[in-house]
Design an enzyme around this catalytic site. Structure first.
Site: not given
Ligand code: ATP
Ligand code: MG
Length: 438
Positions: A212, A214, A217, A230, A285
């Site tokens: 994933d 993108k 991430n 993560d 997406t």
């Molecule tokens: P996934 O991408 O695994 O489907 P998600 O979209 O729910 O999960 P993340 O992409 O981990 O979650 O986090 C969403 C947003 O939050 C990121 O795009 C980033 O902007 C912010 N974010 C995530 N982790 C961090 C971090 N450790 N420090 C700062 N901002 C973060």
């Molecule tokens: Mg995300």
């Protein structure tokens, strides 16, 4: 954690049963973890010594490194040992939103340290039984302590949510950066793609496939260097990764004529306008997903390099190559990439860049990286990259941070009530508890 007060949302016997099971799991895990943790700690120490030997450090430099390492280990242990819960953190601000919850900047009340807290709503994570498994996998990564992956410190849960406490990366994410800028220069693109190559390779070396990759991430640290967010937590739950989602939809949908007829400037504008919504949706997406991931025939780690090619295209052109009005249209374009992967003549990019994109985005059998990461690193597009020291050198775009809790690199998100207890579930049964795999 003291057990006080009534437990209105569950019957006593069920509640007790839950506690007993949890205690059992916790006890069982406790001893095996203790041994494993000790071994892992020794391994990290050995790795450090080995690295310092390889680098040929002087005694004084070694001493400084050892002491920094010991401090990090102590902090890590302390966080692991303490039974943290929601009440130990103060929520400062919502900084991100994903399909299954949100990310907040939080401050630990006793130390004042800031962290990013990812909150995942259990109810939204359909296949809950997968969570433990995924968590266990990711634990390995935590221990691997890679410079290229966001560090995870701790996790706990309550009735509603799962909470992950990780290092806060104040630089924001690549999606936000790309939305702010029309395009990146070739030099900037070279920097971000090169760092992401090393980041992806580091997880491949640990035996993981990201699946994933993108821009949302890819996070940026305080100096503007890349870290992978993560991962693996939700990927398998998103519809965008599943072929069934696209079946039988093809014929009933109108083709996106409007999109196809737009010039690249309008396309970029439309893309950027809708981008954030796409990131929040539970569908996800398919823009960055390699075609073989959709097929039943299987895939391997090379699928991550395809995604990187898509990101590189987006950085230079302003929108990704397969973007459309609907995920179904995008899916069709990805599958039909031989015809749909084209470069708009009005956005000129170098031949080197174009060649590399086409080496990333092609059949996996012929894809760059099939014979190892060296093949990628020696590509002409990366000429001049100092692969050994790239992370220590200045980033292509520097980040300005005024304080440890500076959130100016993040978009504004409205406050949500994800942390507010609902009327139905309130009291000690809602208090944070250990996540069994810990
Ligand atoms: P996934 O991408 O695994 O489907 P998600 O979209 O729910 O999960 P993340 O992409 O981990 O979650 O986090 C969403 C947003 O939050 C990121 O795009 C980033 O902007 C912010 N974010 C995530 N982790 C961090 C971090 N450790 N420090 C700062 N901002 C973060
Ligand atoms: Mg995300």
């Amino acid at each position: 954690m003291a057990m006080t007060g009534p437990t209105p949302c569950s019957s006593m016997s069920n509640h007790t049963k839950e506690r007993v099971t949890m205690t059992k799991v916790t006890l069982e895990n406790f001893y095996s973890n203790l041994i494993a943790q000790h071994e892992e700690r020794e391994m990290r120490q050995k790795k450090l010594e080995q690295m310092m030997e390889e680098e040929g450090l002087k005694d004084e430099e070694k001493r400084i490194r050892r002491s920094a390492h010991a401090q990090k280990e102590t902090e890590f242990l302390r966080l692991k040992r303490t039974r943290l819960g929601l009440e130990d953190f103060e929520s400062l601000k919502v900084i991100g939103r994903g399909a299954f919850g949100e990310v907040r900047l939080v401050q630990k009340k006793d130390t004042g340290h800031v962290y990013a807290m990812k909150i995942l709503r259990k109810a939204d994570m359909l296949e809950k039984e997968q969570v433990g498994h995924i968590r266990a996998e990711r634990d390995i990564l935590v221990e691997a302590d890679s410079l290229w992956v966001v560090k995870m410190f701790y996790s706990f849960q309550d009735k509603l949510n799962l909470y992950l406490i990780m290092e806060f990366l104040p630089g924001g994410d690549m999606m936000t950066l790309l939305m702010k800028k029309d395009t990146l220069t070739e030099e900037e693109t070279q920097f971000y793609i090169a760092e992401t190559v090393l980041a992806i390779d580091s997880i491949h070396q640990l035996g993981f496939i990201h699946r994933d990759i993108k821009p949302d991430n890819l996070l940026l640290d305080s100096k503007g260097h890349v870290k992978l967010s993560d991962f693996g937590l939700c990927t398998g739950l998103k519809k965008a990764h599943r072929t069934e989602f696209y079946r039988n939809l093809n014929h009933s949908l109108p083709s996106d004529f409007t999109f196809q007829n737009m010039n690249s400037k309008r396309k970029a504008e439309t893309w950027k306008r809708n981008r954030r919504q796409l990131a929040f949706s539970t569908v996800g997406t398919p823009d960055y997903i390699a075609p073989e991931v959709f097929m039943q025939t299987g895939y391997n780690k090379l699928c991550d390099w395809w995604s990187l090619g898509v990101i590189m295209y987006e950085m230079l052109i302003g929108y990704p190559p397969f973007c459309s009005e609907t995920p179904q249209e995008t899916y069709k374009k990805v599958m039909n990439w031989k015809e749909t992967l084209t470069f708009p003549p009005e956005v000129p990019i170098s031949d080197k860049a174009k060649d590399l994109i086409l080496r990333f985005c092609c059949e996996w059998e012929h894809r760059i990286g099939a014979s190892g990461v060296e093949e990628i690193k020696s590509n002409l597009f990366f000429e001049g990259v100092d692969w050994e020291h790239i992370r220590e050198r200045p980033a292509a775009i520097s980040i300005e941070i005024k304080s440890i809790d500076d959130t100016s690199n993040f978009d504004e998100f409205p406050e949500s009530d994800i942390l507010k207890p609902t009327g139905k579930c309130f009291g000690s049964a809602c208090k944070p508890s250990f996540f069994p795999v810990e």
